[in-house]
Design an enzyme around this catalytic site. Structure first.
Site, PDB file in Angstrom:
ATOM      1  CD  GLU A  58     -30.063 -46.673   9.971  1.00  0.00           C
ATOM      2  OE1 GLU A  58     -28.932 -46.659  11.279  1.00  0.00           O
ATOM      3  OE2 GLU A  58     -30.514 -45.710   9.665  1.00  0.00           O
ATOM      4  CD  GLN A  80     -36.423 -41.869   9.243  1.00  0.00           C
ATOM      5  OE1 GLN A  80     -35.295 -41.126   9.689  1.00  0.00           O
ATOM      6  NE2 GLN A  80     -37.445 -42.087  10.801  1.00  0.00           N
ATOM      7  CG  PHE A  81     -34.128 -41.013   4.054  1.00  0.00           C
ATOM      8  CD1 PHE A  81     -34.741 -40.448   2.543  1.00  0.00           C
ATOM      9  CD2 PHE A  81     -34.197 -40.546   4.891  1.00  0.00           C
ATOM     10  CE1 PHE A  81     -35.301 -39.165   2.798  1.00  0.00           C
ATOM     11  CE2 PHE A  81     -35.376 -39.951   5.066  1.00  0.00           C
ATOM     12  CZ  PHE A  81     -35.912 -38.973   4.038  1.00  0.00           C
ATOM     13  CB  ALA A  82     -32.824 -46.148  -0.383  1.00  0.00           C
ATOM     14  CG  PHE A  84     -29.937 -43.466   6.421  1.00  0.00           C
ATOM     15  CD1 PHE A  84     -28.659 -42.353   7.025  1.00  0.00           C
ATOM     16  CD2 PHE A  84     -31.028 -43.131   6.294  1.00  0.00           C
ATOM     17  CE1 PHE A  84     -28.332 -40.928   6.458  1.00  0.00           C
ATOM     18  CE2 PHE A  84     -31.090 -41.416   6.035  1.00  0.00           C
ATOM     19  CZ  PHE A  84     -30.443 -40.455   6.220  1.00  0.00           C
ATOM     20  CG  HIS A 125     -31.950 -37.351   3.151  1.00  0.00           C
ATOM     21  ND1 HIS A 125     -30.817 -36.666   3.310  1.00  0.00           N
ATOM     22  CD2 HIS A 125     -32.557 -37.950   3.820  1.00  0.00           C
ATOM     23  CE1 HIS A 125     -30.392 -37.378   5.485  1.00  0.00           C
ATOM     24  NE2 HIS A 125     -31.937 -37.288   5.416  1.00  0.00           N
TER      25      HIS A 125
END
Ligand SMILES: Cc1ncc(C[n+]2csc(CCOP(=O)(O)OP(=O)(O)O)c2C)c(N)n1
Lengths: 321, 316
Positions: A58, A80-82, A84, A125
């Site tokens: 990231e 992919q998910f906030a 991260f 997540h």
């Protein structure tokens, strides 16, 4: 035929790729696989060499996007998910956010953060990070709550010269549907009255707009008319629209799905108190998720975030002053 | 090399005289590494993200000296307009991004510039270079950036100046591999080592790495061995550096070595070297005098907002 919130995000990216050769998409599993949530499904076929899978890096993903923006591109990065994006925090708040201020060269990157909770997702997540990014000068933070806003605000985000944190709510992805995407839309930086009313103003954004509207529907049975303001972008924050609403109702409840310490709701309450104290007939209130990590079990999760029930309770308390 | 050293000596005395707005961070002892990298790159074509001790590389790449003095002195005419200082300067539109403090962060950024050049179809023959210290090789950003550049097979050159200390932390508290160059293989980079105190060796190895990247051999990493000859910044006397290191091979001054090499190899006469020194000193004086007489930012007159967009945007 109906369009879901995630369809709108996909459509917006397709439009952007078609209309602007400077746009490219970068993120984990977004190419052939179409992304963890399928927000980029089919786009790599339609636009070969414009949609790239990235390593699980990231920090480097945003660093690469900033470098590409320096070279004149307009990357859209999918986290992919906030959650991260915390790994990319440095590149977002120090590299991207300070660049225009330091050098006079804007960094037009758009970072898509699949945000907010869904049942069974747990602590890593489910996070809502808009308040954290909004704290930093140099970033625009948008939180679309409708299908049309999901589309138009993504297009507008990429057209802005500044770095934009685009917080898309995972709960709304397939739950929220619309007949079509509206042609008309407000610009970034303008809030919207999602439901008019006269006894109290709920100021909120993203998925909580829908929970607030449900709560307002319930209170209508008791004769209360609750106004719901959808901020749309939390930074900049449209204080004019918020103050105009509070002027109509005299009461304020700010709602957010993020953790309760500080954040967007605290900012709304502080700003209204500072600039609209004379408009208030009751102490302004706020309602957030609980101060724990986001729970895994759906029962705990449902009790963690604001719900129509907890919003009704908070509004009854506000109306009783 | 010489211009950088003379400029930095001047910065140091300005610092001691209290004339500099913030801290001063020097590259003494690292000029051979830095200058050969900067000189191997082509301004207007390549990109170069210099780091904390890269005054010589900046100068060799073509950064005007006045950019440096203006930034250190906070002149509003400088590239950073007094909003950022010292080494945190650059002209990104000219291929030299402005560094941020966070170590390792420029590695993926250079990868991104190269990535974009490829997308635009203008990568051919371009190189992107950045330098890091031994300490910065421990950061996540460094690892992520190296891996990303390798996955994309970008013409990136990363020069690690292993000056044996990260601020006060010695190598053995920083990494546990015998030599950082071993990492190159793991990332998928070409790996090279060089004696960073030896100008001719640096020219060959660093210049060679740049050539390899330019000719399509993929990313290259050079580890240069040397010793920092100043403290971390001018506020630091570097007393933690043991005498054994100072007296060792890498404790020698690369500028003295270079002068000898140039004279012995017949590249320059002693007279020529002297006159280069004088020219550089004059240039430094001019740049300092110029920056000193320029205005500093005015918080009440200047629009120093952080966004380029004026909000709210009117409805369409
Ligand atoms: C991520 C990060 N952590 C800490 C620092 C503070 N810091 C600045 S320079 C430095 C030492 C750097 O050592 P090295 O990378 O070996 O470079 P050198 O100073 O030796 O040239 C430290 C710890 C920083 N700038 N960035």
């Amino acid at each position: 035929m109906s369009v879901t919130y995630i369809d709108a995000i996909r459509e917006a990216q397709e439009t952007l790729l078609r209309e602007d050769p400077r746009v490219f998409l970068y993120g984990q599993d977004i190419s052939n696989f179409g992304g963890a949530f399928k927000a980029t499904k089919g786009l790599s076929d339609a636009f070969p060499n414009r949609v790239f899978d990235s390593p699980i890096s990231e920090d480097a993903m945003i660093g690469l996007a900033v470098g590409a923006a320096i070279e004149g591109m307009r990357p859209i990065v999918e986290m992919q998910f906030a959650d991260f994006s915390s790994i990319a925090f440095n590149q977002i708040v120090n590299q991207a956010a300070t660049h225009f201020y330091r050098t006079g060269m804007p960094i037009p990157i758009t970072v898509r953060l699949p945000s907010g909770g869904t049942p069974g997702s747990g602590p890593f997540h489910s996070q809502s990070m808009e308040g954290i990014y909004a704290q930093y000068p140099g970033l625009v933070v948008v939180t679309p709550a409708t299908v049309s806003d999901a589309y138009h605000m993504l297009i507008d985000s990429v057209k802005l010269d500044d770095p934009v944190i685009y917080c898309e709510h995972k709960f709304l992805y397939r739950w929220l549907k619309s007949k079509a995407i509206n042609g008309e839309h407000l610009p970034i930086g303008r809030a919207r009255i999602a439901r008019p009313g006269k006894h109290a103003s709920v100021v909120t954004y993203s998925a909580m707009v829908h929970e607030a509207v449900r709560a307002a529907d319930r209170l209508q049975a008791d004769g209360w008319e609750i106004e719901v303001v959808d901020l749309r972008s939390v930074k900049p924050l449209d204080l004019d629209t918020v103050l105009a609403s509070v002027a109509r109702t005299g009461r304020l409840l700010a709602i957010g799905e993020a953790f309760p310490w500080g954040g967007v709701t605290a900012e709304v309450v502080a700003k209204v108190t500072e600039e609209g104290f004379h408009l208030l007939d009751a102490p302004p209130q706020r309602l957030n998720a609980r101060d724990t990590p986001v729970p895994y079990h759906p029962k705990l999760w449902a009790a963690h975030r604001p719900t129509p029930e907890s919003i009704c309770d908070a509004l009854r308390k506000l109306l009783s002053f | 090399m010489l211009r950088a050293r003379i400029l930095e000596n001047k910065l140091s005395s300005l610092y001691k005289a209290g004339k500099i707005v913030g801290g001063v961070y020097l590259g003494r002892g690292q000029e051979a590494v830095s200058a050969t990298l900067g000189a191997s790159l082509i301004q207007g074509k390549d990109c170069f993200a210099p780091l904390i001790r890269d005054q010589a590389g900046r100068t060799a790449f073509g950064e005007p000296m006045i950019d440096c003095t203006r930034t250190y002195l906070g002149s509003v005419e400088g590239p950073m307009k007094g909003r950022d200082g010292n080494i945190h300067r650059g002209r990104p539109e000219m291929g030299m991004p402005a560094m941020i403090s966070h170590l390792g962060a420029q590695v993926p950024l250079i990868a991104g510039m190269l990535f974009a050049k490829r997308l635009k179809g203008c990568l051919d023959g371009c190189v992107g270079a950045t330098t890091v210290g031994d300490g910065a090789t421990s950061t996540g950003a460094f690892h992520e950036g190296m891996n990303t550049a390798a996955v994309e097979n970008l013409p990136m050159v990363v020069v690690v100046a292993n000056n044996q200390f990260a601020y006060s932390t010695p190598n053995h508290r920083q990494f546990a591999c015998a030599d950082l160059v071993e990492r190159a293989k793991g990332y998928g980079f070409g790996g090279h080592s060089v004696d960073g105190t030896d100008l001719l060796a640096c020219a060959e190895v660093i210049g060679g790495a740049v050539r390899k990247a330019r000719e399509g051999e993929g990313p290259q990493m050079v580890v240069a061995h040397l010793l920092r000859l100043s403290g971390h910044g001018e506020h630091d006397d570097g007393s933690y550096v043991p005498d054994s290191a100072k007296g060792g091979h890498y404790g020698r001054d690369c500028i003295e070595v270079a002068m000898r090499q140039l004279a012995e190899g017949g590249y320059a006469t002693v007279d020529e070297l002297m006159s280069w020194q004088e020219e550089a000193a004059e240039e430094v004086q001019k740049a300092v005098a110029q920056a000193q007489q320029e205005p500093v930012p005015d918080p009440y007159r200047e629009n120093w907002t952080a966004l380029s967009t004026r909000f709210p945007i009117p409805a369409p």
